[in-house]
Write an enzyme that holds these catalytic residues in place. Sequence first.
Site, PDB file in Angstrom:
ATOM      1  N   CYS A   1      -5.719  -4.138 -14.941  1.00 51.94           N
ATOM      2  CA  CYS A   1      -6.014  -3.132 -13.923  1.00 51.94           C
ATOM      3  C   CYS A   1      -5.099  -3.233 -12.722  1.00 51.94           C
ATOM      4  CB  CYS A   1      -7.472  -3.232 -13.468  1.00 51.94           C
ATOM      5  SG  CYS A   1      -7.907  -4.810 -12.700  1.00 51.94           S
TER       6      CYS A   1
ATOM      7  N   HIS B   1       0.819  -1.206   0.000  1.00 48.13           N
ATOM      8  CA  HIS B   1       0.000   0.000   0.000  1.00 48.13           C
ATOM      9  C   HIS B   1       0.856   1.260   0.000  1.00 48.13           C
ATOM     10  CE1 HIS B   1      -3.777  -2.157   1.684  1.00 48.13           C
ATOM     11  NE2 HIS B   1      -3.886  -1.963   0.396  1.00 48.13           N
TER      12      HIS B   1
END
Length: 806
Positions: free
Chosen positions: A733, A440
């Site tokens: 994606c 992240h």
Amino acid sequence: MSNGVGIVAVSHSPALAEAAVALAMEMVYDAPPTVKLAAGTADGGLGTDASRVAQAIQEADNGQGVVVIMDLGSAILSAEMALEFLESDIDVRLVGAPFVEGLLAAVVRAAGGATLDEVAREASLALGAKTSHLGESPVEPVDNTDAGASATEESASTHIRNVGGLHARPAAQIAATASGFTANATLATAVRGPVDARSPIALATLNARPGDSVTVAATGDDAADAVAALIAQIDQGFGEDLVAPAEPVRVAPRPAPMRLGVSPGRVVGRVRQTGARVAPPEPRGSIAPADRADAASRVDEACAHVAQDYRDRAQALVGERAAVMVSTAAVAADPAISGAASRLVTDSGVDPEQAVWDTVGQISAAYRDAGGVLAERVTDLLDVRDRVVLRLRGQAAPDFIGGTEPFVLVAEDLAPADTAGLDPATCLAIITELGAPTSHSAIIAREIGIPAVVGMTGATDWADGTEVLVDGSTGEVIVNPSDSERASALGRVEWERFAGPGQTTDEHKVLISANVGSARDAMAGVEWGAEGVGLFRTEFCFLERSEEPTIEEQIAKYRAVLSEYPNQRVVVRTLDAGSDKPLPFLTSPGEANPALGVRGFRTARRDHDVLTRQLEAIAAAAEGTNADLWVMAPMIATVEEAQEFVGLARAAGIERAGIMVETPSAALMAEELCDVVDFISIGTNDLAQYTMAADRMATELADLTDAWQPALLRSIALVAAAGKKTGTPVGVCGEAAANPELAAVLVGMGVTSLSMSPRAIPPVGASIASVTMADCRMAADAALSSPSVSQARSAAKLVLTEAQGG
């Protein structure tokens, strides 16, 4: 009368209680503790009686308190009621431990002279050896680093020689020996520990077998004597047969973390260290029973405060940064932390700080063992732990990102919540010793345009103010760069809004769209020039919900995104719940391997109606927005699953239904899947992880999950070829789509659309617009024919550089 902590065994069955006590006493070699039974009814039948429990507590008390171990049901109620019948003031601990294991642990620890709190805690951890062996939460290793700098420290190593290894009886013997010294002693193997040598349960979690090397360490005035005694005991084999000495096992040195650039830009700045994590709690005595309810409420308040702080910070952010704050708020608010920690306070009198520390430590260990995407959340958990503990201490969270002077942030690792709060105006770059390209923190760094390098061993040893050059594209880091090296720093890569359309120089169309999770993200995509949405992560609309949102609530959330893209494609992904994104109304905690478990489309096996209602809400939300609605399901592995999802979508009135390819099985069955669905989107982050069988958060395995891995590239090419053959659109994606060079390679393979974080849209669009389709195919062929990551990257780069006139 025996001295020390007394123990009471409360059971429905006298036979069970007598057998359990007999087994426990077999583990005691000196003076046993006082153990009293309160088992069965007065007439000899099965059952429990509160008055008999109270009498047993009175008889077991030697002035140092009593630990009560109960089997189940009414035994617990009887023990609680017995406290009201006591004729004198006795310090009693009712321990929610498994009956046999808890009794054994309490007896052995009490025989070693442990305090009441130590005996109660040992019993509460009684399943540690069994759960650790079976791959569940292990007992936390001990940390004796605060024993005092002036204390004597000793250590020595040997090998387990007895045929049975460190099973229950040897562990009890070691615990008894260690309890005879004032020094704090620990044992560790090459892969586990250190653990407290006075704890038979903790010793059993080492799972040490014949031939395994063990290290005994001790800190204290009699440390040398303690180490010598324990080493001698291990060498003598605990009275069992000995195995023949084996050749020492040669263990290959652990490889250094792979240093990687994860966010582009080449800058020079001065180091600012984040500093050490929050210090562990200071040891404190047990909280009096009358004060425990108030102490437990402090835990609940602190967790709620931290969760709200994350939510407040999310309000000022967009994109992945806001989504990370929201998901971390859900972690802070999770009853798995506040509820478990509060129970430690109320049941055992553990100090609130220690209760939170221990609870999060156990959850973090389970997450690490689970691996995969769940392991990504460990840094989130530790950040939550630190902030809750600081709240309990009345202290503010440390601010290492404030001030106006530019800096290069250096840390062992960064919690995503910390990265999300960085200001690109002052934070020039990020360097961490841990981390991975798909973490992240790396994704956020790319989103806000801060150059970043992960896996930089030794970075936390640099002094504040040290000048460094950081290249977030190549991973190069130079300490104290020369004038010429400093001059090569061109700064961050700044881009103007992408004007479109997405196409090569010979006008081969490639849709370039945004990954979003909310209306705010959708607006950011529009601001950066997205030609639509390639991935709408709907689970971010559900986080922090204890129950399923109503269809009306869902419609409002979805319509807010769809309305930003009139006459443009918006690909909505149905709930990717499970693993690192648990939802209380849909997923179940405690999966042994959640990354491979019930996640994504598989949750429909448990509650089919949740998916049906979501599809109904998505279809309704699209009405009147003029968005070109496409809907896809995550974690599809079989043709049957794809057929089922397409049928559900059609029933909801959705015309374009597709799937995500994230598993090798789906890649291998791509042609058959194309015959079923309207489109395919490849999630390269998970596909890399599952293809390479490598945790994408493991820093030392980062090279295996690199998007340039030939095996991953060939899997993508296989799917793209199936799409071309059947006329099925194939998009990407995952984070691979955000790499400008790799994007051209993907187009050359036959990928028809690319979706990424909004900020990555301009450089990817520019890269595609600088080459022809023939150049893209040549770059793809060069990468696909390469046997390694470095060769694939270099071969493709050479083709593209020449095509661009470089």
